[in-house]
Design an enzyme around this catalytic site. Structure first.
Site, PDB file in Angstrom:
ATOM      1  N   TYR B  95      92.036 -51.985  16.756  1.00 23.67           N
ATOM      2  CA  TYR B  95      92.794 -50.868  17.321  1.00 23.67           C
ATOM      3  C   TYR B  95      92.177 -49.539  16.889  1.00 23.67           C
ATOM      4  CZ  TYR B  95      96.697 -53.947  18.542  1.00 23.67           C
ATOM      5  OH  TYR B  95      97.478 -54.923  19.088  1.00 23.67           O
ATOM      6  N   TYR B 134      92.682 -60.819  16.726  1.00 25.53           N
ATOM      7  CA  TYR B 134      92.336 -60.179  15.450  1.00 25.53           C
ATOM      8  C   TYR B 134      93.130 -60.799  14.304  1.00 25.53           C
ATOM      9  CZ  TYR B 134      96.574 -57.431  16.470  1.00 25.53           C
ATOM     10  OH  TYR B 134      97.850 -57.046  16.783  1.00 25.53           O
ATOM     11  N   ARG B 144      96.193 -63.066  15.399  1.00 27.74           N
ATOM     12  CA  ARG B 144      97.046 -62.813  16.570  1.00 27.74           C
ATOM     13  C   ARG B 144      96.309 -63.235  17.843  1.00 27.74           C
ATOM     14  NH1 ARG B 144     100.874 -59.669  17.564  1.00 27.74           N
ATOM     15  NH2 ARG B 144     101.500 -61.547  18.616  1.00 27.74           N
ATOM     16  N   HIS B 147      96.466 -59.815  23.070  1.00 31.43           N
ATOM     17  CA  HIS B 147      97.681 -59.341  23.751  1.00 31.43           C
ATOM     18  C   HIS B 147      97.578 -57.865  24.074  1.00 31.43           C
ATOM     19  CE1 HIS B 147      98.332 -58.643  19.431  1.00 31.43           C
ATOM     20  NE2 HIS B 147      98.953 -57.551  19.820  1.00 31.43           N
ATOM     21  N   HIS B 149     100.246 -54.651  24.372  1.00 29.35           N
ATOM     22  CA  HIS B 149     101.623 -54.201  24.132  1.00 29.35           C
ATOM     23  C   HIS B 149     102.125 -53.447  25.355  1.00 29.35           C
ATOM     24  CE1 HIS B 149     101.598 -54.902  19.707  1.00 29.35           C
ATOM     25  NE2 HIS B 149     100.304 -54.684  19.835  1.00 29.35           N
TER      26      HIS B 149
END
Lengths: 188, 221
Positions: B95, B134, B144, B147, B149
Site C-alpha cells: 500500500y 501481502y 491476505r 483484495h 477495499h
C-alpha cells in the site's frame, strides 16, 4: 442479467474491516471541517477512540452525519468539496496516534420529537463491521428525558452518549469500544 | 447472518476492539437522521478518480483490470448516484501508506485510491491493476488474499458499508481469518467477484463483475 449475488444467496453484501491502510484514501483535508471555523455558531467536537485496555485506537475512521442548525436534514452535496455556505451535514476524520479526532460543525436543531444529536459511525482495524452511536449535548437534559432513542438505552449507560462541555462552543466525546464505560452502540 | 460478528478471535485485533455489550436496537422515528444519507456530486470528484492507472505520469506495473458492477438495495433496485470509494495495494502487494512496511516495492505510478458515483443503473466502474497478496502479522505466515477495499454510502446512513472484494480461486481464502470471519459460506462467496469475458477489453484489460447489495433500512425491515 447480473443477479445480486452470484450464487443466488439472499441478503446483503457482508461487511469487512476497513483495515489499517485506509489513511491515504478515505480521509481528506476538509473532512473534519463540516463548517468553516469563522461561523459564529461553529462548534468544536473533540474526542478519542479507546480500546478495551484503554489504549488509543490510532487507525479508526469516524464519520458524522447530522441535521443543520434548524433541524433540517441536508439533501445537497458538498461533503467533500466545502463551499463554505451550503451545509452537507457530513464529516469524516481519521484518528491520530493518540486515537484523537476532531470536527468543526454546528449544533443540529432538534428533528421531530428527538433531542438534538449527531449520528456517529466508527470504522477501524479490528472492527469487522462499523459501530454506530449518537452524540447528544449536555445542555439538553430536558429534551433527553423525552428522546425516544435515549429512552431505549439502559439508564446507567446513557451518559456514554452525552458529550461533555469543555468551554464555550467546545465539546468532548470519547468513544470506548469495549470495557469500562463502553459506549452504547446501536443496531439497526 | 450475513455480517461477521464483532468478536472473531482468529483476527486478533478484534479481541480488544469488539464491543462486549449488547447493541441497543432503537425504534427509529421516520424523521431520524440515520434514515437519510449524505449525498455527493460529480463536481466533488476528480476527473481521474475512476481510473487508477492514469493518476501519474507513467503507467503502473501489474495486470490491468476493469472492475464494475451495480450497487443494489435489498429489493434489487439500483442505488443511483451513490459514492463508491476504493483503495488497494499495488501489484506487488504494498500500500502507498507509511504504515505499510512490508518489503515489497512501491510503484511511483500507482497510488491505489479511486472514487466514483454510480450511474442511473446503479453501476460503478473502475480501471485499476490487480492487487497483490501481502503478509501481515496476525499469526505465523499470515497472508491476505488479494483484495480491493470498497466503501459505499446508499440512501440511509444505516446502510453505510465498507467491505473487501476478492478474486476468484484465491488459494489464501481458507487461511484468512478476515474472510473466514463471515460464518456463512454462501455469504462469504458474495465478496468474490466474477471474471467476465464481456467486461474484458481486447488487447487491454481483464474484466471482473461484482455487485454490492446494501442492507434494508430499518423502515423496510
Amino acid at each position: 442479467m447480473t443477479t445480486a449475488s452470484h450464487d443466488g444467496a439472499p441478503g446483503p453484501t457482508p461487511s469487512q474491516t476497513v483495515g489499517p491502510f485506509f489513511g491515504y484514501a478515505l480521509p481528506y483535508e476538509t473532512g473534519p471541517r463540516v463548517v468553516p471555523g469563522w461561523r459564529p455558531d461553529a462548534i468544536d467536537v473533540r474526542g478519542r477512540v479507546l480500546d478495551g485496555a484503554g489504549e488509543p485506537v490510532p487507525d479508526a475512521l469516524l464519520e458524522i452525519w447530522q441535521a443543520d442548525e434548524s433541524g433540517r436534514i441536508p439533501r445537497r452535496p458538498g461533503g467533500i468539496v466545502r463551499d463554505g455556505h451550503d451545509f452537507s451535514g457530513f464529516g469524516r476524520c481519521g484518528t491520530d496516534a493518540d486515537g484523537a479526532f476532531w470536527f468543526t460543525t454546528v449544533k443540529p436543531g432538534a428533528v421531530g420529537d428527538g433531542a438534538p444529536c449527531i449520528a456517529v459511525l466508527v470504522f477501524a482495524r479490528g472492527l469487522l463491521k462499523p459501530v454506530f452511536t449518537r452524540l447528544y449535548f449536555p445542555e439538553d437534559e430536558t429534551a433527553h428525558a423525552a428522546d425516544p432513542l435515549l429512552g431505549a438505552v439502559p439508564a446507567e449507560r446513557r451518559a456514554t452518549l452525552i458529550a461533555a462541555r469543555e468551554g464555550e462552543r467546545r465539546y468532548r466525546f470519547d468513544i470506548r469500544l469495549q470495557g469500562d464505560r463502553e459506549t452504547v452502540f446501536l443496531g439497526f | 447472518m450475513t455480517h461477521p460478528p464483532y468478536l472473531s478471535p482468529g483476527y486478533k485485533s478484534t479481541v480488544l476492539r469488539a464491543p462486549a455489550q449488547e447493541l441497543v436496537m432503537p425504534k427509529l422515528g421516520p424523521d431520524s437522521v440515520e434514515l437519510a444519507s449524505p449525498v455527493f456530486g460529480h463536481q466533488e470528484l476528480g476527473r481521474l478518480d475512476e481510473d487508477l492507472t492514469v493518476q501519474h505520469p507513467g503507467e503502473p506495473l501489474g495486470e490491468r483490470i476493469v472492475v464494475t458492477g451495480r450497487v443494489l438495495d435489498g429489493q434489487g433496485r439500483p442505488v443511483r448516484g451513490t459514492l463508491v470509494e476504493v483503495w488497494q495495494a499495488n501489484a506487488a502487494g504494498r500500500y502507498a501508506h507509511l504504515g505499510d512496511i512490508h518489503p515489497a516495492p512501491l510503484d511511483p505510478n500507482f497510488t491505489g485510491a479511486g472514487r466514483c458515483l454510480t450511474d442511473d443503473d446503479g453501476r460503478y466502474r473502475f480501471v485499476t491493476i490487480k492487487p497483490g497478496a501481502y503478509p501481515w502479522r496476525n499469526h505465523h505466515n499470515a497472508w491476505r488474499p488479494a483484495h480491493i477495499h470498497f466503501s459505499v454510502f446508499g440512501t440511509a446512513f444505516t446502510q453505510r458499508l465498507i467491505t473487501q472484494m476478492y478474486f476468484p480461486g484465491d488459494p489464501l481464502f481458507a487461511y484468512d481469518p478476515i474472510f473466514q470471519s463471515i460464518p456463512d459460506e454462501r455469504a462469504r462467496e458474495k465478496l468474490i467477484c466474477r471474471f467476465d469475458m464481456d467486461t474484458t477489453e481486447p488487447e487491454w484489460a481483464l474484466g471482473y463483475q461484482w455487485d454490492i447489495v446494501l442492507g434494508d433500512t430499518p423502515m423496510e425491515a
